[in-house]
Scaffold this motif. Sequence first.
Motif, PDB file in Angstrom:
ATOM      1  N   LEU A 321       0.825  -1.205   0.000  1.00  0.00           N
ATOM      2  CA  LEU A 321       0.000   0.000   0.000  1.00  0.00           C
ATOM      3  C   LEU A 321       0.864   1.264   0.000  1.00  0.00           C
ATOM      4  CD1 LEU A 321      -3.024  -0.738   2.371  1.00  0.00           C
ATOM      5  CD2 LEU A 321      -2.939  -0.738  -0.120  1.00  0.00           C
ATOM      6  N   GLN A 322       1.960   1.246   0.739  1.00  0.00           N
ATOM      7  CA  GLN A 322       2.855   2.400   0.749  1.00  0.00           C
ATOM      8  C   GLN A 322       3.415   2.668  -0.648  1.00  0.00           C
ATOM      9  OE1 GLN A 322       5.877   1.801   3.849  1.00  0.00           O
ATOM     10  NE2 GLN A 322       4.949   3.508   4.937  1.00  0.00           N
ATOM     11  N   ALA A 323       3.867   1.602  -1.321  1.00  0.00           N
ATOM     12  CA  ALA A 323       4.443   1.756  -2.653  1.00  0.00           C
ATOM     13  C   ALA A 323       3.391   2.234  -3.653  1.00  0.00           C
ATOM     14  CB  ALA A 323       5.052   0.434  -3.117  1.00  0.00           C
ATOM     15  N   GLU A 324       2.203   1.664  -3.566  1.00  0.00           N
ATOM     16  CA  GLU A 324       1.115   2.057  -4.466  1.00  0.00           C
ATOM     17  C   GLU A 324       0.746   3.520  -4.270  1.00  0.00           C
ATOM     18  OE1 GLU A 324      -3.561   1.305  -4.160  1.00  0.00           O
ATOM     19  OE2 GLU A 324      -2.456  -0.525  -4.595  1.00  0.00           O
ATOM     20  N   ASP A 325       0.603   3.930  -3.023  1.00  0.00           N
ATOM     21  CA  ASP A 325       0.216   5.308  -2.740  1.00  0.00           C
ATOM     22  C   ASP A 325       1.302   6.281  -3.180  1.00  0.00           C
ATOM     23  OD1 ASP A 325      -1.540   7.326  -1.255  1.00  0.00           O
ATOM     24  OD2 ASP A 325       0.375   7.576  -0.231  1.00  0.00           O
ATOM     25  N   ALA A 326       2.567   5.925  -2.944  1.00  0.00           N
ATOM     26  CA  ALA A 326       3.665   6.800  -3.338  1.00  0.00           C
ATOM     27  C   ALA A 326       3.704   6.964  -4.855  1.00  0.00           C
ATOM     28  CB  ALA A 326       4.996   6.241  -2.832  1.00  0.00           C
ATOM     29  N   PHE A 327       3.506   5.863  -5.590  1.00  0.00           N
ATOM     30  CA  PHE A 327       3.524   5.927  -7.055  1.00  0.00           C
ATOM     31  C   PHE A 327       2.364   6.759  -7.580  1.00  0.00           C
ATOM     32  CE2 PHE A 327       1.984   4.269 -11.128  1.00  0.00           C
ATOM     33  CZ  PHE A 327       3.104   4.482 -11.919  1.00  0.00           C
ATOM     34  N   ASN A 328       1.158   6.468  -7.090  1.00  0.00           N
ATOM     35  CA  ASN A 328      -0.020   7.199  -7.573  1.00  0.00           C
ATOM     36  C   ASN A 328       0.057   8.682  -7.219  1.00  0.00           C
ATOM     37  OD1 ASN A 328      -1.162   4.940  -8.709  1.00  0.00           O
ATOM     38  ND2 ASN A 328      -2.468   4.496  -6.948  1.00  0.00           N
ATOM     39  N   SER A 329       0.511   8.987  -6.011  1.00  0.00           N
ATOM     40  CA  SER A 329       0.599  10.386  -5.596  1.00  0.00           C
ATOM     41  C   SER A 329       1.626  11.135  -6.436  1.00  0.00           C
ATOM     42  CB  SER A 329       0.967  10.477  -4.116  1.00  0.00           C
ATOM     43  OG  SER A 329      -0.002   9.825  -3.315  1.00  0.00           O
ATOM     44  N   LEU A 332       0.248  11.662 -10.028  1.00  0.00           N
ATOM     45  CA  LEU A 332      -0.794  12.687 -10.026  1.00  0.00           C
ATOM     46  C   LEU A 332      -0.192  14.074  -9.835  1.00  0.00           C
ATOM     47  CD1 LEU A 332      -3.470  10.779  -7.955  1.00  0.00           C
ATOM     48  CD2 LEU A 332      -3.730  11.528 -10.315  1.00  0.00           C
ATOM     49  N   ALA A 333       0.809  14.163  -8.966  1.00  0.00           N
ATOM     50  CA  ALA A 333       1.485  15.449  -8.770  1.00  0.00           C
ATOM     51  C   ALA A 333       2.186  15.878 -10.062  1.00  0.00           C
ATOM     52  CB  ALA A 333       2.507  15.335  -7.634  1.00  0.00           C
ATOM     53  N   GLU A 334       2.773  14.906 -10.767  1.00  0.00           N
ATOM     54  CA  GLU A 334       3.430  15.202 -12.042  1.00  0.00           C
ATOM     55  C   GLU A 334       2.427  15.724 -13.053  1.00  0.00           C
ATOM     56  OE1 GLU A 334       5.591  12.695 -15.656  1.00  0.00           O
ATOM     57  OE2 GLU A 334       5.395  11.803 -13.661  1.00  0.00           O
ATOM     58  N   ARG A 335       1.243  15.090 -13.099  1.00  0.00           N
ATOM     59  CA  ARG A 335       0.224  15.550 -14.042  1.00  0.00           C
ATOM     60  C   ARG A 335      -0.248  16.955 -13.692  1.00  0.00           C
ATOM     61  NH1 ARG A 335      -4.606  12.764 -17.152  1.00  0.00           N
ATOM     62  NH2 ARG A 335      -5.773  14.616 -17.673  1.00  0.00           N
ATOM     63  N   ARG A 336      -0.456  17.214 -12.381  1.00  0.00           N
ATOM     64  CA  ARG A 336      -0.894  18.550 -11.984  1.00  0.00           C
ATOM     65  C   ARG A 336       0.135  19.604 -12.382  1.00  0.00           C
ATOM     66  NH1 ARG A 336      -3.216  15.716  -7.378  1.00  0.00           N
ATOM     67  NH2 ARG A 336      -1.242  15.891  -6.260  1.00  0.00           N
ATOM     68  N   GLU A 337       1.425  19.265 -12.239  1.00  0.00           N
ATOM     69  CA  GLU A 337       2.481  20.200 -12.613  1.00  0.00           C
ATOM     70  C   GLU A 337       2.475  20.443 -14.118  1.00  0.00           C
ATOM     71  OE1 GLU A 337       5.275  22.958 -12.353  1.00  0.00           O
ATOM     72  OE2 GLU A 337       4.304  21.976 -10.641  1.00  0.00           O
ATOM     73  N   LYS A 338       2.275  19.387 -14.902  1.00  0.00           N
ATOM     74  CA  LYS A 338       2.203  19.548 -16.356  1.00  0.00           C
ATOM     75  C   LYS A 338       0.987  20.385 -16.751  1.00  0.00           C
ATOM     76  CE  LYS A 338       4.680  15.369 -17.786  1.00  0.00           C
ATOM     77  NZ  LYS A 338       4.569  14.061 -18.485  1.00  0.00           N
ATOM     78  N   ASP A 339      -0.139  20.162 -16.058  1.00  0.00           N
ATOM     79  CA  ASP A 339      -1.340  20.954 -16.344  1.00  0.00           C
ATOM     80  C   ASP A 339      -1.108  22.430 -16.046  1.00  0.00           C
ATOM     81  OD1 ASP A 339      -2.666  18.709 -17.175  1.00  0.00           O
ATOM     82  OD2 ASP A 339      -3.788  18.418 -15.294  1.00  0.00           O
ATOM     83  N   ARG A 340      -0.415  22.706 -14.931  1.00  0.00           N
ATOM     84  CA  ARG A 340      -0.123  24.102 -14.587  1.00  0.00           C
ATOM     85  C   ARG A 340       0.803  24.729 -15.640  1.00  0.00           C
ATOM     86  NH1 ARG A 340      -0.258  22.293  -9.077  1.00  0.00           N
ATOM     87  NH2 ARG A 340       1.940  21.697  -9.174  1.00  0.00           N
ATOM     88  N   ALA A 341       1.816  23.956 -16.087  1.00  0.00           N
ATOM     89  CA  ALA A 341       2.732  24.471 -17.096  1.00  0.00           C
ATOM     90  C   ALA A 341       2.010  24.731 -18.410  1.00  0.00           C
ATOM     91  CB  ALA A 341       3.882  23.481 -17.308  1.00  0.00           C
ATOM     92  N   PHE A 342       1.095  23.828 -18.785  1.00  0.00           N
ATOM     93  CA  PHE A 342       0.343  24.004 -20.024  1.00  0.00           C
ATOM     94  C   PHE A 342      -0.565  25.237 -19.921  1.00  0.00           C
ATOM     95  CE2 PHE A 342      -3.461  23.125 -22.650  1.00  0.00           C
ATOM     96  CZ  PHE A 342      -2.839  23.085 -23.891  1.00  0.00           C
ATOM     97  N   GLY A 343      -1.213  25.393 -18.769  1.00  0.00           N
ATOM     98  CA  GLY A 343      -2.074  26.552 -18.566  1.00  0.00           C
ATOM     99  C   GLY A 343      -1.294  27.847 -18.659  1.00  0.00           C
TER     100      GLY A 343
END
Length: 358
Positions: A321-329, A332-343
């Motif tokens: 669960l720790q590994a899964e949560d770390a990967f997903n988080s 998702l943080a990477e996607r949010r950063e890309k979305d902010r850069a695109f915006g």
Amino acid sequence: MVRDYSAFLPGATPGRREPTALERLGWGPAFARQIGADALTATPPVRVVAIHRSGLQVAGDGIDETIPPGPEATVGDWLLYDHARPRSSRVLDRKSLIKRRAPGTGREVQLIAANIDTVFVVTSCNADFNVARLERYVALAFEAGIEPVIVLTKADLAEDTAPYVEEARKVSDRVPVVALDARGDEPAEALAEWCKPGRTVAFLGSSGVGKSTLTNALLGAQAIATQGIREDDAKGRHTTTRRELHATPGGCLVLDTPGMRELQLTDAAAGIADVFEDIEALAARCRFTDCRHETEPGCAVLAAIEDGSADPARLARWRKLQAEDAFNSATLAERREKDRAFGKLVRSATKARSDRGA
């Protein structure tokens, strides 16, 4: 008609009066503190009671509407309803939020429900019982700041419920475990402690464990269709196809949810730590602060495994669960950063075109 919202404002005391229409929907001080009297009249509060493909079904004092998609809301949310521009209705700050990584290969977060007081994590006393799944749901509830209760159904069909109850209690010392027959009057009696007027509860679990049957039992009516399970593997068939709040005769609101085939945790590190606080306590005693609990000297976790005071299977589930949560988080943080850069890029290009036009 001008409505009197004085009872909904901070400082108003219920006393012995009958609950208002909003209070019957779960309105309370946590939401009233976020808005003034003038705004209450101009944009009356409504609660999202169901999610449809066409939009959000909302209910309030004399209001029962379906508004088009627009507000980033989920079932259980409170909105300040803008009748002229419903897409602009503001979502009030939540008391709690259940979310997961959306199924599939995407990186989106799916909102499941908001402003829930108690989550009943439901499983059956049969082949469907799975401790790892219970730990996931309880971690989800802890992370959301919601009180979890494990409910074991089909107790009437099991030869002995004691082994199931014993295993369920190992999930966390902080989580009550209730074994019952989901039909008849037993659920209303066994779950009464958590199903009080003005509270909102939710049933979470896989398909076929009895969530809809439990909801019907609390409603005192066969309001939701139910189906049996497959005899070969005790797996359930989907009955509920949408998330919807139902009002019980006693004044509690109940959320029945579709069974989740996939529950990927994200941003749930604190919830996982709460579920596995026994292992977390051991890890705090390791010689090295960055101990991976594999081969390091002075590892308190491995020492507990060796002397039999800790369960190696539970340790493996904690790591997973720790590994899964770390990967997903992280993704998702990477996607949010890309979305902010695109915006930012879009805004810059728009400004450049505007400057050239000037």
